[in-house]
Design a protein around this motif. Structure first.
Motif, PDB file in Angstrom:
ATOM      1  N   LYS A   1      18.053 -90.285 -64.924  1.00  0.00           N
ATOM      2  CA  LYS A   1      18.898 -90.358 -63.728  1.00  0.00           C
ATOM      3  C   LYS A   1      19.633 -91.690 -63.619  1.00  0.00           C
ATOM      4  N   LEU A   2      19.681 -92.440 -64.706  1.00  0.00           N
ATOM      5  CA  LEU A   2      20.369 -93.734 -64.682  1.00  0.00           C
ATOM      6  C   LEU A   2      21.861 -93.567 -64.922  1.00  0.00           C
ATOM      7  N   MET A   3      22.638 -94.535 -64.424  1.00  0.00           N
ATOM      8  CA  MET A   3      24.065 -94.612 -64.690  1.00  0.00           C
ATOM      9  C   MET A   3      24.362 -96.052 -65.105  1.00  0.00           C
ATOM     10  N   PRO A   4      24.124 -96.389 -66.390  1.00  0.00           N
ATOM     11  CA  PRO A   4      24.231 -97.786 -66.845  1.00  0.00           C
ATOM     12  C   PRO A   4      25.564 -98.458 -66.543  1.00  0.00           C
ATOM     13  N   ALA A   5      26.665 -97.692 -66.533  1.00  0.00           N
ATOM     14  CA  ALA A   5      27.982 -98.299 -66.294  1.00  0.00           C
ATOM     15  C   ALA A   5      28.082 -98.922 -64.907  1.00  0.00           C
ATOM     16  N   LEU A   6      27.239 -98.493 -63.969  1.00  0.00           N
ATOM     17  CA  LEU A   6      27.291 -99.016 -62.609  1.00  0.00           C
ATOM     18  C   LEU A   6      26.156 -99.990 -62.292  1.00  0.00           C
ATOM     19  N   GLN A   7      25.296-100.291 -63.269  1.00  0.00           N
ATOM     20  CA  GLN A   7      24.241-101.268 -63.042  1.00  0.00           C
ATOM     21  C   GLN A   7      24.840-102.675 -62.941  1.00  0.00           C
ATOM     22  N   ALA A   8      24.142-103.547 -62.249  1.00  0.00           N
ATOM     23  CA  ALA A   8      24.660-104.910 -62.064  1.00  0.00           C
ATOM     24  C   ALA A   8      23.515-105.919 -62.105  1.00  0.00           C
ATOM     25  N   PHE A   9      23.834-107.121 -62.613  1.00  0.00           N
ATOM     26  CA  PHE A   9      22.856-108.214 -62.705  1.00  0.00           C
ATOM     27  C   PHE A   9      23.592-109.528 -62.490  1.00  0.00           C
ATOM     28  N   LYS A  10      22.972-110.432 -61.716  1.00  0.00           N
ATOM     29  CA  LYS A  10      23.581-111.742 -61.531  1.00  0.00           C
ATOM     30  C   LYS A  10      22.520-112.754 -61.119  1.00  0.00           C
ATOM     31  N   ILE A  11      22.577-113.933 -61.758  1.00  0.00           N
ATOM     32  CA  ILE A  11      21.693-115.043 -61.394  1.00  0.00           C
ATOM     33  C   ILE A  11      22.254-115.725 -60.157  1.00  0.00           C
ATOM     34  N   LEU A  12      21.381-116.082 -59.231  1.00  0.00           N
ATOM     35  CA  LEU A  12      21.814-116.735 -57.993  1.00  0.00           C
ATOM     36  C   LEU A  12      22.171-118.189 -58.273  1.00  0.00           C
ATOM     37  N   PRO A  13      23.383-118.622 -57.925  1.00  0.00           N
ATOM     38  CA  PRO A  13      23.788-120.002 -58.224  1.00  0.00           C
ATOM     39  C   PRO A  13      22.956-121.043 -57.491  1.00  0.00           C
ATOM     40  N   ASN A  14      22.455-120.707 -56.322  1.00  0.00           N
ATOM     41  CA  ASN A  14      21.647-121.654 -55.556  1.00  0.00           C
ATOM     42  C   ASN A  14      20.166-121.580 -55.926  1.00  0.00           C
ATOM     43  N   ARG A  15      19.777-120.556 -56.697  1.00  0.00           N
ATOM     44  CA  ARG A  15      18.398-120.386 -57.150  1.00  0.00           C
ATOM     45  C   ARG A  15      18.432-119.924 -58.608  1.00  0.00           C
ATOM     46  N   PRO A  16      18.654-120.833 -59.565  1.00  0.00           N
ATOM     47  CA  PRO A  16      18.906-120.436 -60.955  1.00  0.00           C
ATOM     48  C   PRO A  16      17.738-119.756 -61.657  1.00  0.00           C
ATOM     49  N   HIS A  17      16.554-119.751 -61.041  1.00  0.00           N
ATOM     50  CA  HIS A  17      15.417-119.056 -61.639  1.00  0.00           C
ATOM     51  C   HIS A  17      15.217-117.665 -61.028  1.00  0.00           C
ATOM     52  N   GLU A  18      16.166-117.267 -60.188  1.00  0.00           N
ATOM     53  CA  GLU A  18      16.070-115.955 -59.546  1.00  0.00           C
ATOM     54  C   GLU A  18      17.389-115.194 -59.719  1.00  0.00           C
ATOM     55  N   ALA A  19      17.303-113.883 -59.635  1.00  0.00           N
ATOM     56  CA  ALA A  19      18.491-113.062 -59.877  1.00  0.00           C
ATOM     57  C   ALA A  19      18.395-111.769 -59.083  1.00  0.00           C
ATOM     58  N   ILE A  20      19.545-111.105 -58.980  1.00  0.00           N
ATOM     59  CA  ILE A  20      19.638-109.806 -58.312  1.00  0.00           C
ATOM     60  C   ILE A  20      19.923-108.746 -59.369  1.00  0.00           C
ATOM     61  N   VAL A  21      19.224-107.636 -59.264  1.00  0.00           N
ATOM     62  CA  VAL A  21      19.417-106.502 -60.163  1.00  0.00           C
ATOM     63  C   VAL A  21      19.703-105.262 -59.324  1.00  0.00           C
ATOM     64  N   VAL A  22      20.778-104.550 -59.691  1.00  0.00           N
ATOM     65  CA  VAL A  22      21.130-103.316 -58.984  1.00  0.00           C
ATOM     66  C   VAL A  22      21.018-102.146 -59.958  1.00  0.00           C
ATOM     67  N   ILE A  23      20.211-101.162 -59.600  1.00  0.00           N
ATOM     68  CA  ILE A  23      20.040 -99.960 -60.424  1.00  0.00           C
ATOM     69  C   ILE A  23      20.376 -98.737 -59.570  1.00  0.00           C
ATOM     70  N   PRO A  24      21.559 -98.139 -59.753  1.00  0.00           N
ATOM     71  CA  PRO A  24      21.858 -96.884 -59.057  1.00  0.00           C
ATOM     72  C   PRO A  24      21.073 -95.738 -59.708  1.00  0.00           C
ATOM     73  N   GLU A  25      20.635 -94.800 -58.893  1.00  0.00           N
ATOM     74  CA  GLU A  25      19.860 -93.657 -59.389  1.00  0.00           C
ATOM     75  C   GLU A  25      20.535 -92.354 -58.955  1.00  0.00           C
ATOM     76  N   ILE A  26      20.890 -91.521 -59.913  1.00  0.00           N
ATOM     77  CA  ILE A  26      21.574 -90.258 -59.607  1.00  0.00           C
ATOM     78  C   ILE A  26      20.636 -89.337 -58.836  1.00  0.00           C
ATOM     79  N   VAL A  27      21.135 -88.799 -57.729  1.00  0.00           N
ATOM     80  CA  VAL A  27      20.352 -87.860 -56.934  1.00  0.00           C
ATOM     81  C   VAL A  27      20.262 -86.531 -57.675  1.00  0.00           C
ATOM     82  N   GLU A  28      19.079 -85.977 -57.730  1.00  0.00           N
ATOM     83  CA  GLU A  28      18.836 -84.727 -58.447  1.00  0.00           C
ATOM     84  C   GLU A  28      19.816 -83.643 -58.008  1.00  0.00           C
TER      85      GLU A  28
END
Length: 435
Positions: free
Chosen positions: A226-253
């Motif tokens: 149910k993944l859609m890799p083209a729409l996934q996103a990742f980014k390191i936080l500039p104010n917290r370089p040891h932390e990051a945000i990950v976005v995983i969209p999941e296709i609804v059945e």
């Protein structure tokens, strides 16, 4: 012809022996000796006619000789843990097709000595073998090789290495069903690499975003189909370089049909050093607005602009980009949601606020009218319910295209500026117009 000479020699030898020995029932003994000689020659013929085991052993036969190990396991091959030379295995490098693994096999073969091998069951669709070899008196390596079901080499990767020369280096790996974590140790540094084992047996080196996509997908037990890799996103936080945000969209059945789909939201706040999911936000497609139809959801981005909504809290944004499919009614929209960490959890404080609205209508040739509205967010000093207000500057451009008196296509723009404010009501930011 060679076999005929052997047969004649054995027969003559047998007859000569029988003539010298005066034994009763000579005819019976002669017959027995002849039969024995024929059997002996037959065995010799079979031995000559049958190639050596090294030549005839098939890949499957050699594979099944190897001991089976289970994953996860650590392969830390080095000179320090070599067993006695008497314990070295005899590995059939021809049956395991190492000439297809090493491009320089002809040069390497003279010094190459395979001393150990084992197999792993990583998939029902391919075979896996790990071979340990002395490449010289000063170098030893273990290599993981995937073969297809006919025994052809799919891909290989060095997973362990040691050397005793001056430029000391060592490698060891943790092998799992679908990945290899490789630790490279040098004199003055240490690095880690990640290799994805694809379902077809091939390897893919993972970059940092891939690593954390895999981490979050596994940690949150998201169905990979149910993944859609083209729409996934990742980014390191500039104010917290040891932390990051990950976005995983999941296709609804059941929602995916051609370019039409709806997505559930998975947002993870991760620690890069410890590879941990610290916080997780989930929202279903019923409320998140992640729907792609005639207006296509084209991109999801992470916005790390300094949305400092309290003295000590900085929000991060998730932007969704939508594009219309009509040529005569073009449409484009960017929508922003803001999130903060509060009460040891991720909380959404701004929901799908439209910061770009670009659309219009034209005849497909020249004449038409387009309206473009862009919004800029500015943190205010005023507060409501503990959060700073956010001023919004609207720039609205009205563009009219027309055919002039000479038959050429011309255009005219007019710009309007407006201001609004986003105030926090205790749950979400809500917009109020100021002019």
């Amino acid at each position: 012809m060679k076999y005929s000479y052997l047969l004649i020699i054995f027969l003559l030898f047998s007859c000569s022996k029988n003539n010298k020995e005066k034994i009763p029932a000579k005819g019976a003994i002669e017959k027995q000796e002849i039969e024995k000689a024929v059997e002996t020659v037959a065995d010799e013929i079979e031995a000559v006619a049958k190639p050596s085991e090294h030549v005839t052993t098939t890949f499957k036969e050699e594979l099944l000789k190897l001991k089976l190990k289970t994953v996860p396991l650590v392969d830390s091959t080095s000179f320090d843990n070599l067993t006695d030379k008497g314990d070295y295995q005899k590995i059939n490098t021809e049956a395991l097709k190492l000439a297809k693994v090493y491009k320089n096999w002809k040069e390497l073969k003279s010094n190459y000595r395979a001393i150990d091998a084992y197999r792993l069951k990583l998939s029902k669709d391919f075979y896996t073998v790990v071979i340990t070899a002395l490449q010289s008196e000063e170098e030893i390596e273990s290599r993981l090789i995937n073969y297809d079901l006919e025994g052809n080499v799919i891909a290989s990767e060095m997973i362990a290495y040691d050397e005793v020369v001056e430029s000391w280096a060592r490698t060891k790996s943790t092998i799992e069903t679908d990945r290899i974590t490789i630790n490279y140790q040098y004199k003055v540094s240490e690095e880690t690499g990640f290799v994805k084992i694809e379902p077809n047996g091939k390897f893919r080196m993972l970059n940092i975003s891939d690593i954390f996509y895999e981490l979050v997908i596994d940690e949150l037990n998201i169905n990979r189909s149910k993944l859609m890799p083209a729409l996934q996103a990742f980014k390191i936080l500039p104010n917290r370089p040891h932390e990051a945000i990950v976005v995983i969209p999941e296709i609804v059945e059941g929602s995916e049909e051609e370019h039409y789909f709806t997505l559930n939201t998975h947002i993870a706040y991760v620690n890069i050093e410890n590879k941990q999911v610290l916080f997780h936000y989930f929202e279903s497609a019923e409320t998140n607005g992640w729907v792609s139809d005639a207006i296509r959801l084209d991109e999801i981005k992470i916005d790390t602009a300094p949305y400092t909504i309290t003295e000590n809290e900085r929000a991060f944004g998730i932007k969704t980009h939508f594009v219309g499919s009509s040529r005569v009614n073009p449409y484009e929209s960017d929508r922003l949601s803001l999130f903060v960490i509060t009460n040891n959890n991720l909380q959404k404080v701004l929901h799908n606020f439209e910061i770009l609205d670009n659309g219009g209508e034209w005849d497909g040739n020249c004449e038409g009218e387009f309206i473009n509205e862009k919004k800029t967010l500015i943190i205010s000093e005023e507060k409501n319910n503990g959060y700073f207000d956010i001023l919004v500057k609207h720039k609205i451009t009205n563009n009219i295209t027309f055919e002039d008196e000479n038959g050429d296509c011309d255009s005219k723009d007019s710009v309007t500026i407006k201001t609004s404010v986003l105030k926090f009501d205790g749950e979400f930011y809500k917009e109020e117009m100021l002019n």
